[in-house]
Scaffold this motif. Structure first.
Motif, PDB file in Angstrom:
ATOM      1  N   ALA A  55       0.808  -1.224   0.000  1.00 32.76           N
ATOM      2  CA  ALA A  55       0.000   0.000   0.000  1.00 32.76           C
ATOM      3  C   ALA A  55       0.841   1.273   0.000  1.00 32.76           C
ATOM      4  N   LEU A  56       2.154   1.143   0.121  1.00 33.65           N
ATOM      5  CA  LEU A  56       3.009   2.325   0.202  1.00 33.65           C
ATOM      6  C   LEU A  56       3.052   3.059  -1.138  1.00 33.65           C
ATOM      7  N   PRO A  57       2.892   4.392  -1.141  1.00 30.13           N
ATOM      8  CA  PRO A  57       3.054   5.140  -2.394  1.00 30.13           C
ATOM      9  C   PRO A  57       4.437   4.900  -2.996  1.00 30.13           C
ATOM     10  N   ALA A  58       4.539   4.902  -4.308  1.00 29.13           N
ATOM     11  CA  ALA A  58       5.796   4.596  -4.987  1.00 29.13           C
ATOM     12  C   ALA A  58       6.865   5.629  -4.656  1.00 29.13           C
ATOM     13  N   ILE A  59       8.037   5.146  -4.200  1.00 26.18           N
ATOM     14  CA  ILE A  59       9.151   6.048  -3.893  1.00 26.18           C
ATOM     15  C   ILE A  59      10.482   5.536  -4.451  1.00 26.18           C
TER      16      ILE A  59
ATOM     17  N   ASP B  20      21.966  16.051   6.902  1.00 20.78           N
ATOM     18  CA  ASP B  20      23.290  15.979   7.533  1.00 20.78           C
ATOM     19  C   ASP B  20      23.979  14.653   7.277  1.00 20.78           C
ATOM     20  N   ARG B  21      23.224  13.550   7.313  1.00 22.00           N
ATOM     21  CA  ARG B  21      23.821  12.212   7.248  1.00 22.00           C
ATOM     22  C   ARG B  21      23.882  11.633   5.839  1.00 22.00           C
ATOM     23  N   LEU B  22      22.899  11.981   5.004  1.00 23.64           N
ATOM     24  CA  LEU B  22      22.781  11.339   3.695  1.00 23.64           C
ATOM     25  C   LEU B  22      22.942  12.298   2.523  1.00 23.64           C
ATOM     26  N   GLY B  23      22.947  13.600   2.798  1.00 19.37           N
ATOM     27  CA  GLY B  23      22.966  14.564   1.701  1.00 19.37           C
ATOM     28  C   GLY B  23      21.632  14.640   0.987  1.00 19.37           C
ATOM     29  N   LEU B  24      20.574  14.195   1.648  1.00 19.91           N
ATOM     30  CA  LEU B  24      19.229  14.198   1.080  1.00 19.91           C
ATOM     31  C   LEU B  24      18.464  15.400   1.608  1.00 19.91           C
ATOM     32  N   LYS B  25      18.020  16.260   0.720  1.00 16.78           N
ATOM     33  CA  LYS B  25      17.220  17.411   1.118  1.00 16.78           C
ATOM     34  C   LYS B  25      15.802  17.225   0.611  1.00 16.78           C
TER      35      LYS B  25
ATOM     36  N   ALA C 172      10.033  19.094  -1.191  1.00 22.85           N
ATOM     37  CA  ALA C 172       8.589  19.223  -1.401  1.00 22.85           C
ATOM     38  C   ALA C 172       7.896  17.953  -0.935  1.00 22.85           C
ATOM     39  N   ALA C 173       6.605  18.062  -0.694  1.00 21.44           N
ATOM     40  CA  ALA C 173       5.828  16.902  -0.269  1.00 21.44           C
ATOM     41  C   ALA C 173       4.386  17.073  -0.716  1.00 21.44           C
ATOM     42  N   GLU C 174       3.711  15.940  -0.899  1.00 23.80           N
ATOM     43  CA  GLU C 174       2.280  15.954  -1.205  1.00 23.80           C
ATOM     44  C   GLU C 174       1.568  15.118  -0.154  1.00 23.80           C
ATOM     45  N   ASP C 175       0.480  15.655   0.394  1.00 25.26           N
ATOM     46  CA  ASP C 175      -0.261  14.996   1.464  1.00 25.26           C
ATOM     47  C   ASP C 175      -1.672  14.650   1.015  1.00 25.26           C
ATOM     48  N   VAL C 176      -2.139  13.495   1.432  1.00 20.72           N
ATOM     49  CA  VAL C 176      -3.535  13.101   1.288  1.00 20.72           C
ATOM     50  C   VAL C 176      -4.036  12.800   2.700  1.00 20.72           C
ATOM     51  N   ILE C 177      -5.179  13.381   3.077  1.00 20.14           N
ATOM     52  CA  ILE C 177      -5.716  13.191   4.421  1.00 20.14           C
ATOM     53  C   ILE C 177      -7.007  12.381   4.340  1.00 20.14           C
TER      54      ILE C 177
ATOM     55  N   GLY D 130      16.260  16.475  -6.361  1.00 20.02           N
ATOM     56  CA  GLY D 130      16.140  16.235  -7.791  1.00 20.02           C
ATOM     57  C   GLY D 130      14.703  16.026  -8.232  1.00 20.02           C
ATOM     58  N   ALA D 131      13.755  16.333  -7.341  1.00 20.61           N
ATOM     59  CA  ALA D 131      12.315  16.205  -7.607  1.00 20.61           C
ATOM     60  C   ALA D 131      11.884  14.750  -7.776  1.00 20.61           C
ATOM     61  N   GLN D 132      12.670  13.800  -7.234  1.00 15.50           N
ATOM     62  CA  GLN D 132      12.317  12.392  -7.284  1.00 15.50           C
ATOM     63  C   GLN D 132      11.746  11.954  -5.936  1.00 15.50           C
ATOM     64  N   PRO D 133      10.715  11.104  -5.940  1.00 12.20           N
ATOM     65  CA  PRO D 133      10.153  10.638  -4.661  1.00 12.20           C
ATOM     66  C   PRO D 133      11.191   9.840  -3.878  1.00 12.20           C
ATOM     67  N   ALA D 134      11.371  10.181  -2.616  1.00 11.90           N
ATOM     68  CA  ALA D 134      12.398   9.557  -1.797  1.00 11.90           C
ATOM     69  C   ALA D 134      11.854   8.944  -0.515  1.00 11.90           C
ATOM     70  N   GLU D 135      10.709   9.424  -0.058  1.00 18.35           N
ATOM     71  CA  GLU D 135      10.174   8.991   1.230  1.00 18.35           C
ATOM     72  C   GLU D 135       8.658   8.966   1.173  1.00 18.35           C
ATOM     73  N   ALA D 136       8.074   8.024   1.892  1.00 15.70           N
ATOM     74  CA  ALA D 136       6.620   7.986   2.061  1.00 15.70           C
ATOM     75  C   ALA D 136       6.324   7.732   3.523  1.00 15.70           C
ATOM     76  N   SER D 137       5.192   8.238   3.993  1.00 11.55           N
ATOM     77  CA  SER D 137       4.883   8.058   5.411  1.00 11.55           C
ATOM     78  C   SER D 137       3.381   8.054   5.650  1.00 11.55           C
ATOM     79  N   TRP D 138       3.017   7.463   6.778  1.00  9.81           N
ATOM     80  CA  TRP D 138       1.661   7.515   7.303  1.00  9.81           C
ATOM     81  C   TRP D 138       1.727   8.111   8.701  1.00  9.81           C
ATOM     82  N   THR D 139       0.890   9.089   8.975  1.00  9.90           N
ATOM     83  CA  THR D 139       0.836   9.725  10.294  1.00  9.90           C
ATOM     84  C   THR D 139      -0.599   9.726  10.795  1.00  9.90           C
ATOM     85  N   TRP D 140      -0.824   9.018  11.897  1.00 10.74           N
ATOM     86  CA  TRP D 140      -2.134   9.002  12.550  1.00 10.74           C
ATOM     87  C   TRP D 140      -2.076  10.023  13.691  1.00 10.74           C
ATOM     88  N   TYR D 141      -3.020  10.974  13.734  1.00  8.62           N
ATOM     89  CA  TYR D 141      -2.934  11.969  14.793  1.00  8.62           C
ATOM     90  C   TYR D 141      -4.246  12.095  15.568  1.00  8.62           C
ATOM     91  N   ASP D 142      -4.113  12.569  16.801  1.00  6.32           N
ATOM     92  CA  ASP D 142      -5.229  12.751  17.709  1.00  6.32           C
ATOM     93  C   ASP D 142      -5.851  14.118  17.444  1.00  6.32           C
TER      94      ASP D 142
END
Length: 250
Positions: free
Chosen positions: A126-130, A182-187, A190-195, A227-239
């Motif tokens: 189910a993870l978005p493509a990264i 700092d550790r990977l040289g990854l900045k 940008a991000a896109e969110d779906v709620i 480089g505008a390439q997807p690098a990370e995906a996440s799920w955040t459940w909040y109260d």
């Protein structure tokens, strides 16, 4: 109306962070979020430096280091003999520029996080493509705002970045994006969110105050590298009784 969650007692600050940011930077980030959100509007005069330092429990020199960072970011100006004044809001600067969770009903809140688990694993279907690899670095965290637990996160970093350097629970700071840079040289630029709504996973700690399976607001994020390439995906459940999602447009 969402079912109120049981409030968890806030643990000591040393327990809510992993690799705490320097004190001056924590102060600067807190003020940056207040300015960026508009809670401190252009023209607002900050309290006297000695009063601010006493309020935050730091030396005047530490506070001035934080204020200088705000000057460098173009958020405040220091007028000789008059004080410090807000120039205007800008959500695109600061360590937490892409963070969209704030304390419910009041906004702001200094973000910290505790790592619950960090491991290499097969990406869930189910993870978005990264990226092309089937493997990623999975990080599970409990997120706090001003020492109040507000969210649980499952974050996946694409495997192509794992050869750039080492990320471990001991080397990751409370700002994950800062650690990437700092550790990977990854900045993360940008991000896109779906709620949507989603059931709380069974690995969520009891300290969060909600039962596994309880339906909560869920943020699904895909984040992009320099480089505008997807690098990370996440799920955040909040109260929703303790935190709110906030975005300023434009």
């Amino acid at each position: 109306m969402p079912k109120p969650l049981r409030a968890a007692a806030a643990p000591p600050p040393t327990d809510t962070t992993s690799g705490a940011l320097p004190t001056y930077l924590r102060i600067a980030e807190d003020l940056t979020r207040d300015i960026g959100s508009g809670r401190m509007a252009a023209g607002h005069k900050l309290p006297p430096e000695r009063a601010m330092a006493a309020d935050k429990g730091v030396a005047v020199a530490t506070l001035r280091k934080a204020l200088q960072l705000l000057v460098d970011r173009g958020l405040i100006e220091r007028r000789q003999g008059s004080g410090n004044y807000v120039l205007g809001g800008n959500r695109s600067v600061g360590t937490y520029a892409l963070l969209r969770l704030e304390l419910a009903g009041q906004g702001g809140g200094l973000p910290t996080a505790r790592i619950l688990d960090m491991t290499r694993a097969a990406k869930p279907a189910a993870l978005p493509a990264i990226g092309a690899s089937d493997i990623g670095l999975r990080i599970r965290r409990l997120r706090f705002l001003s020492d109040t637990p507000v969210a649980v996160e499952e974050i996946w970093l694409d495997a192509r970045w794992l050869d750039k350097g080492a990320l471990t629970p001991k080397t990751v700071s409370e700002s994950l994006y800062r650690s990437y840079e700092d550790r990977l040289g990854l900045k993360i630029d940008a991000a896109e969110d779906v709620i949507r709504m989603g059931p709380l996973p069974d690995w969520a700690p009891a300290e969060f105050g909600a039962a596994p399976g309880q339906n909560l607001p869920l943020i699904e994020r895909r984040a992009f590298d320099q480089g505008a390439q997807p690098a990370e995906a996440s799920w955040t459940w909040y109260d929703p009784t303790r935190a709110q999602y906030f975005a300023r447009v434009p």
